[in-house]
Design an enzyme around this catalytic site. Structure first.
Site, mmCIF file in Angstrom:
data_model
loop_
_atom_site.group_PDB
_atom_site.id
_atom_site.type_symbol
_atom_site.label_atom_id
_atom_site.label_comp_id
_atom_site.label_asym_id
_atom_site.label_seq_id
_atom_site.Cartn_x
_atom_site.Cartn_y
_atom_site.Cartn_z
ATOM 1 N N SER A 49 47.376 32.415 40.294
ATOM 2 C CA SER A 49 47.055 33.610 39.511
ATOM 3 C C SER A 49 47.259 34.872 40.340
ATOM 4 O O SER A 49 47.377 35.971 39.795
ATOM 5 C CB SER A 49 45.608 33.542 39.027
ATOM 6 O OG SER A 49 44.719 33.344 40.115
ATOM 7 N N HIS A 50 47.278 34.736 41.668
ATOM 8 C CA HIS A 50 47.480 35.880 42.560
ATOM 9 C C HIS A 50 48.939 36.015 43.004
ATOM 10 O O HIS A 50 49.247 36.836 43.863
ATOM 11 C CB HIS A 50 46.586 35.745 43.799
ATOM 12 C CG HIS A 50 45.133 35.909 43.510
ATOM 13 N ND1 HIS A 50 44.448 35.045 42.702
ATOM 14 C CD2 HIS A 50 44.240 36.846 43.913
ATOM 15 C CE1 HIS A 50 43.182 35.429 42.623
ATOM 16 N NE2 HIS A 50 43.034 36.520 43.342
ATOM 17 N N ASP A 190 42.467 34.687 37.100
ATOM 18 C CA ASP A 190 42.333 33.324 36.582
ATOM 19 C C ASP A 190 41.959 33.349 35.107
ATOM 20 O O ASP A 190 42.390 32.479 34.327
ATOM 21 C CB ASP A 190 41.280 32.555 37.386
ATOM 22 C CG ASP A 190 41.763 32.201 38.776
ATOM 23 O OD1 ASP A 190 42.920 31.783 38.908
ATOM 24 O OD2 ASP A 190 40.989 32.354 39.740
#
Length: 337
Positions: A49-50, A190
């Site tokens: 997600s990053h 997330d």
């Protein structure tokens, strides 16, 4: 769960894609190399997600004029063990990398040293700021405050950011121990990823419009009100990070959103503090043995694992087989190149 069409990319292809998006958004060559590498490491190690999903946020921060795409941070050593930085309205990771050699030297000279930095942006996993210090043989602790979206226990409106912290230390004969975590139950990206992929979160992580805890990512994104992990305990950690990050560094408080809102950005120019400790200067010659013993007590202890070690398994798999990326996200990123 919605069926997601995906394409497998090598890590080099991820790097090239990230670099092209950042350059198209106006970022200079050194800075885009560094942030692209952070995107690659996030795709490689997790949480993904990053990684590529963060690129539109990076790009928006530059195209809106909120962040400086060609920042030149400055530094001042204001005490024997304190280095203060101004990130020139650029990304904190660029300033932290530029300060790293001096911080390491200060820690080895004094036993402990701190780097504080304001006028900076931070998106992405915080562990990439601590891991290089552990690789140099130091123990590291990092904190950074972020955009207010975490409701204090019993509260009805956000006060804190997801306010992450990261710890890293050397491990004899192996990769360093490195972990990071948000003060919220789940990181914002997330939640965004769960919404994009069409599934609920594993547990309630924020408030729905009716004020009740919810695991529905779309309901949480509507209120932008996340829950702290561990109820009042996580809220206390978020408070600590607000003080050690924003207050010590002189960064923007999580609730001070006026400038951020003017640019439609998804972060505030918070404050960060990075503390480095040289274990050889703390008087315990058996430091490495202690760390080895702690790890040995966890290994083989049911399904327990050493904090952060899940990233090593992810790393090996992605280096060999690449990473799967949704074709929808790839299409979005192609439009940004």
């Amino acid at each position: 769960m919605t069926d997601i069409s995906t394409k497998t990319l090598s890590l080099q292809e991820v790097r090239e894609l990230a670099k092209s998006v950042l350059v198209a958004a106006g970022m200079d060559d050194p800075g885009s190399d560094m942030i692209a590498e952070i995107v690659v490491k996030s795709e490689r190690d997790g949480p993904r997600s990053h990684g590529l999903r963060m690129l539109p946020v990076y790009a928006q921060s530059f195209t809106s004029g909120y962040a400086n795409p060609a920042a030149h941070p400055t530094f001042e050593r204001i005490a024997p063990g304190v280095l203060r930085g101004d990130a020139d309205n650029g990304y904190y990771q660029i300033a932290a990398a530029a300060a790293r050699d001096e911080l390491i030297a200060m820690a080895r000279e004094n036993g402990i040293a701190a780097f504080t930095c304001a006028n900076s942006h931070h998106l992405g996993a915080l562990r990439f700021d601590t891991e290089p210090l552990a690789e140099a043989g130091l123990v590291a602790l990092a904190v950074v405050n972020s955009l207010s979206m975490v409701v204090p226990q019993g509260g009805v409106r956000p006060v804190f950011g997801t306010n992450p912290m990261s710890f890293a230390c050397p491990r004899d004969g192996m990769e360093p121990i490195v972990w990071d975590q948000a003060s919220s139950t789940v990181a914002l990206m997330d939640i965004r990823m769960a919404a994009a992929e069409g599934h609920d979160l594993p547990r309630p992580a924020g408030l729905a419009p009716d004020g009740e805890p919810s695991a529905d990512p779309n309901a949480i994104l509507e209120t932008r009100s996340l829950l702290p992990f561990g109820e009042h305990k996580g809220a206390a950690i978020a408070f600590l990070i607000e003080v050690m990050g924003a207050a010590l560094a002189g960064g923007t408080l999580s609730v001070d959103n006026a400038e951020r809102e003017a640019h439609g950005a998804l972060n505030v120019k918070g404050g960060a503090t990075l503390i480095a400790m040289d274990p050889t200067r703390f008087g315990n010659a058996g430091f490495n043995d202690y760390v080895t013993r702690i790890c040995a007590e966890i290994d083989g202890n049911g399904t327990a694992r050493i904090p952060g070690d899940g990233r090593l398994k992810n790393r090996a798999a992605s280096q060999d087989g690449g990473v799967s990326v949704s074709t929808e996200l790839l299409s979005q990123l192609q439009d940004l190149r």
